[in-house]
Design an enzyme around this catalytic site. Sequence first.
Site, PDB file in Angstrom:
ATOM      1  N   THR A 117       0.817  -1.113   0.004  1.00  0.00           N
ATOM      2  CA  THR A 117      -0.016   0.160  -0.006  1.00  0.00           C
ATOM      3  C   THR A 117       0.848   1.289   0.029  1.00  0.00           C
ATOM      4  OG1 THR A 117      -1.605   1.307   1.341  1.00  0.00           O
ATOM      5  CG2 THR A 117      -0.045   0.003   2.417  1.00  0.00           C
ATOM      6  N   TYR A 141      -2.213   0.452  10.073  1.00  0.00           N
ATOM      7  CA  TYR A 141      -2.064  -0.306   9.100  1.00  0.00           C
ATOM      8  C   TYR A 141      -1.064  -0.253   8.012  1.00  0.00           C
ATOM      9  CZ  TYR A 141      -3.869  -1.125   4.459  1.00  0.00           C
ATOM     10  OH  TYR A 141      -3.895  -1.805   3.083  1.00  0.00           O
TER      11      TYR A 141
END
Length: 327
Positions: A117, A141
């Site tokens: 990501t 995250y």
Amino acid sequence: MRTVLVTGGAGYVGSHACKAFARAGWQVVALDNLSRGWPEAVRWGPLVVGDIADAACVQAALDQYRPDVVAHFAAYAYVGESVEQPDIYYRNNSVGTLNLLDVLRGSPCRRVIFSSTCASYGHPVRLPIDETHPQAPINPYGWSKFIIERMLEDYAVAYGLTSTSLRYFNAAGCDPEGEIGERHEPETHAIPLAIAAAVQGGVFRVNGTDFDTRDGSAVRDYIHVSDLADAHVLAAERLLSTQGAQVFNLGTGTGTSVLELVAAVERATGERLHVEYGPRRPGDPATLVAAADKARQELGWKPSRSDIDTIVETALAWQRASLSAPA
């Protein structure tokens, strides 16, 4: 026939990747614990219901199907939730992946494509963001994915595990043929939220109108999920003949502001969106746009569905079909 084991294959991006692999002639096996995935999204091969944290389950799947490549999508992916419950993100994403890698290092399948990501970059220090940009995540995250990238680099050196990490920017849209789509509970992504507000008469909230951007709203690089899926197939084919740990950005290099997104939803639906304006969310960067030249040059990847109107139209078609489907 080449075989790919897709962890998280019942999820949003994972299920689209399953379709792309099957279309390219691969045998596809999905492994998913179904905590956040949907069995009806598994349509291109068998589903193994199990968890990457269960070494025996992973080993059994490897023994039965003997994959050439593992495409690893299984992860929790809500930024806000990761701030409130960092323990489940480090345990599920990072520790779960560590378990997966430890099983793989003792198996004949030693090739991994990792769903990473742009959240691993944190606040940009330059734009567009290329793969050499400093990584300084600003939420658990992003840190959980950053840790996995470090694992993959270290396992390449120590154990000869070959990997490709694909750093997504904003995955969006749905299968243009309408077979699968985006389904999250709760839904936090801007495009389905805006479409739901337009179609069902709700309110769409714009967080921040005072960013240093062309219209004051935040700018993001939206990439169609089917284009992302195609990149995984190309990465898998390349992985069969390479060694070490590689990293690629997946984005368009073009940013769309939140207000431009609102306009695209209004064009697609023919409805005027009821918009409420609020303050910036803590930690939100003004602009996140990828430099994806490396993926184009080395993978031969070129997104073909990622203009904002195509993204919104495919998402709208899926959402309308979902609303009209029998309960």
